[in-house]
Scaffold this active site. Structure first.
Site, PDB file in Angstrom:
ATOM      1  N   ALA A  74     -12.000   6.345  -2.762  1.00 43.25           N
ATOM      2  CA  ALA A  74     -12.305   6.976  -4.050  1.00 43.25           C
ATOM      3  C   ALA A  74     -13.818   7.035  -4.257  1.00 43.25           C
ATOM      4  O   ALA A  74     -14.364   8.060  -4.696  1.00 43.25           O
ATOM      5  CB  ALA A  74     -11.634   6.202  -5.186  1.00 43.25           C
ATOM      6  N   LYS A  98      -4.432  11.240   2.929  1.00 47.81           N
ATOM      7  CA  LYS A  98      -5.537  12.158   2.601  1.00 47.81           C
ATOM      8  C   LYS A  98      -6.530  12.345   3.752  1.00 47.81           C
ATOM      9  O   LYS A  98      -7.153  13.393   3.865  1.00 47.81           O
ATOM     10  CB  LYS A  98      -6.279  11.652   1.359  1.00 47.81           C
ATOM     11  CG  LYS A  98      -5.452  11.760   0.084  1.00 47.81           C
ATOM     12  CD  LYS A  98      -6.245  11.333  -1.125  1.00 47.81           C
ATOM     13  CE  LYS A  98      -5.350  11.299  -2.353  1.00 47.81           C
ATOM     14  NZ  LYS A  98      -6.094  11.068  -3.578  1.00 47.81           N
TER      15      LYS A  98
HETATM   16  P1  ATR Z   1      -9.352   3.696  -2.608  1.00 49.18           P
HETATM   17  O1  ATR Z   1      -8.971   4.813  -1.695  1.00 49.18           O
HETATM   18  O2  ATR Z   1      -8.486   3.580  -3.834  1.00 49.18           O
HETATM   19  O3  ATR Z   1     -10.803   3.713  -2.940  1.00 49.18           O
HETATM   20  P2  ATR Z   1      -9.787   1.645  -0.609  1.00 49.18           P
HETATM   21  O4  ATR Z   1     -10.391   2.687   0.288  1.00 49.18           O
HETATM   22  O5  ATR Z   1      -8.871   0.637  -0.043  1.00 49.18           O
HETATM   23  O6  ATR Z   1      -9.003   2.341  -1.807  1.00 49.18           O
HETATM   24  O7  ATR Z   1     -11.021   0.896  -1.344  1.00 49.18           O
HETATM   25  C1  ATR Z   1     -10.839  -0.126  -2.260  1.00 49.18           C
HETATM   26  C2  ATR Z   1     -12.184  -0.540  -2.875  1.00 49.18           C
HETATM   27  O8  ATR Z   1     -11.936  -1.480  -3.929  1.00 49.18           O
HETATM   28  C3  ATR Z   1     -13.119  -1.234  -1.906  1.00 49.18           C
HETATM   29  O9  ATR Z   1     -14.440  -0.963  -2.294  1.00 49.18           O
HETATM   30  C4  ATR Z   1     -12.765  -2.714  -2.150  1.00 49.18           C
HETATM   31  O10 ATR Z   1     -13.784  -3.613  -1.797  1.00 49.18           O
HETATM   32  P3  ATR Z   1     -13.926  -4.146  -0.254  1.00 49.18           P
HETATM   33  O11 ATR Z   1     -14.514  -2.991   0.506  1.00 49.18           O
HETATM   34  O12 ATR Z   1     -14.824  -5.303  -0.337  1.00 49.18           O
HETATM   35  O13 ATR Z   1     -12.532  -4.480   0.190  1.00 49.18           O
HETATM   36  C5  ATR Z   1     -12.601  -2.694  -3.648  1.00 49.18           C
HETATM   37  N1  ATR Z   1     -11.774  -3.787  -4.206  1.00 49.18           N
HETATM   38  C6  ATR Z   1     -10.431  -3.891  -4.140  1.00 49.18           C
HETATM   39  N2  ATR Z   1     -10.025  -4.990  -4.825  1.00 49.18           N
HETATM   40  C7  ATR Z   1     -11.136  -5.581  -5.333  1.00 49.18           C
HETATM   41  C8  ATR Z   1     -11.393  -6.746  -6.132  1.00 49.18           C
HETATM   42  N3  ATR Z   1     -10.391  -7.520  -6.544  1.00 49.18           N
HETATM   43  N4  ATR Z   1     -12.657  -7.025  -6.473  1.00 49.18           N
HETATM   44  C9  ATR Z   1     -13.674  -6.232  -6.063  1.00 49.18           C
HETATM   45  N5  ATR Z   1     -13.514  -5.124  -5.310  1.00 49.18           N
HETATM   46  C10 ATR Z   1     -12.258  -4.794  -4.946  1.00 49.18           C
END
Ligand code: ATR
Length: 295
Positions: free
Chosen positions: A140, A75
């Site tokens: 997202a 994207k």
């Molecule tokens: P997407 O495009 O789906 O938003 P991404 O850009 O990889 O995917 O973002 C993932 C988000 O989920 C981030 O805010 C991540 O937190 P970090 O920035 O600290 O990595 C969050 N996230 C993923 N797994 C998590 C978990 N188990 N607990 C809390 N936050 C989580």
């Protein structure tokens, strides 16, 4: 025996590029819309390797595709191969829908539009003058934050496990849309108070998504919901995450991400065809796909 006339020389084509794409429901959604409205448009998914992204985009253009969808992980990267991206898409840092107008490729982001439409449809209210808590600061979250800021929220809190990313997203909103965002971490002393007092809470993280269904983005033993809140989770598998279950137990209105998935597709279809799909039709279509998911 019957002659299959579903594709002819006049059929317009729409693609989907991503990797993986095996589990996408977008072909079913778009081909169902075309079939029901008798529009000669066929939607086909393509798994594209990272080193082939540019060729895939140029190929779709060369083959006169009317447009295409872009999904994970392209994207952001696809934007540099397009001729123009909307201001919203540039701020969101992501394009999921491309329209080919006479050989010029225009990039749009309908994920956020899908989020906004599904929220309003299911919550019966929008974001104007609301205090919103966004959980997560990834891709997202960025699209949703930009949309909410454009749609007149009063205050936007962005909480994330990694504080720096929340700070960067808050700055992006404050400097480019409107000064309304603050960042915080889950350990911040004000977090629980903000969690309890926000009008709307949105989980944009993948915590709680299948197969990790026992996970939650925040500690549900310490965070308290209040019954006036609307709680949204972008996850649709499962349809009710632990986070949403807990919110529901506390009397909140809950909304899952299935509507967002469907409405981003509907918004894309409208961009490609220039046809505004009738409201009743869209409602029936969403119910059809929702019942399929529940089955
Ligand atoms: P997407 O495009 O789906 O938003 P991404 O850009 O990889 O995917 O973002 C993932 C988000 O989920 C981030 O805010 C991540 O937190 P970090 O920035 O600290 O990595 C969050 N996230 C993923 N797994 C998590 C978990 N188990 N607990 C809390 N936050 C989580």
């Amino acid at each position: 025996m019957e002659i299959n006339k579903s594709i002819t020389g006049k059929t317009k084509l729409i693609g989907l590029i991503g990797n993986p794409i095996e589990h996408t429901i977008s072909p079913q959604l778009h081909n169902t819309i075309s079939g029901m409205l008798d529009i000669k448009l066929t939607y086909v998914p393509f798994r594209v390797n990272p080193e082939d992204l540019e060729y895939a985009v140029k190929g779709l253009k060369a083959l006169n595709f009317l447009g295409f969808n872009v999904t994970v992980p392209y994207k952001k990267d696809v934007m540099k191969y397009l001729d123009e991206n909307t201001r919203e898409a540039l701020l969101m840092g992501a394009v999921n829908t491309v329209k080919n107008i006479d050989g010029t490729l225009y990039g749009y982001n309908t994920d956020a539009e899908g989020f906004s439409r599904s929220f309003k449809e299911e919550a019966g209210t929008g974001f104007r003058d609301k205090t919103v808590l966004l959980i997560g600061a990834g891709g997202a979250a960025r699209s949703i934050a930009v949309k909410i800021a454009f749609e007149g929220a009063k205050k936007l809190y962005i909480a994330n496990r990694t504080l720096k990313k929340a700070q960067e997203l808050a700055s992006l909103i404050n400097e480019n849309v409107k000064y309304l965002a603050s960042s915080l971490s889950y350990e911040d002393k004000d977090f629980f108070d903000i969690f309890y007092k926000s009008d709307i809470i949105i989980n944009t993280t993948s915590a709680g998504m299948y197969p990790n269904i026992s996970e939650s983005p925040v500690d549900l033993n310490t965070c308290r919901f209040n019954s006036n809140q609307i709680v949204y989770d972008v996850i649709y598998n499962p349809l009710k995450t632990r986070f949403l279950s807990e919110a529901e137990k506390n009397g909140c209105k809950i909304i899952n991400g299935l509507g967002m998935l469907l409405y981003q597709g509907i918004a894309a279809y409208e961009i490609w065809t220039g046809v505004k799909l009738p409201e009743d039709f869209v409602r029936d279509l969403c119910n059809l796909f929702k019942s399929e998911f529940l089955a």
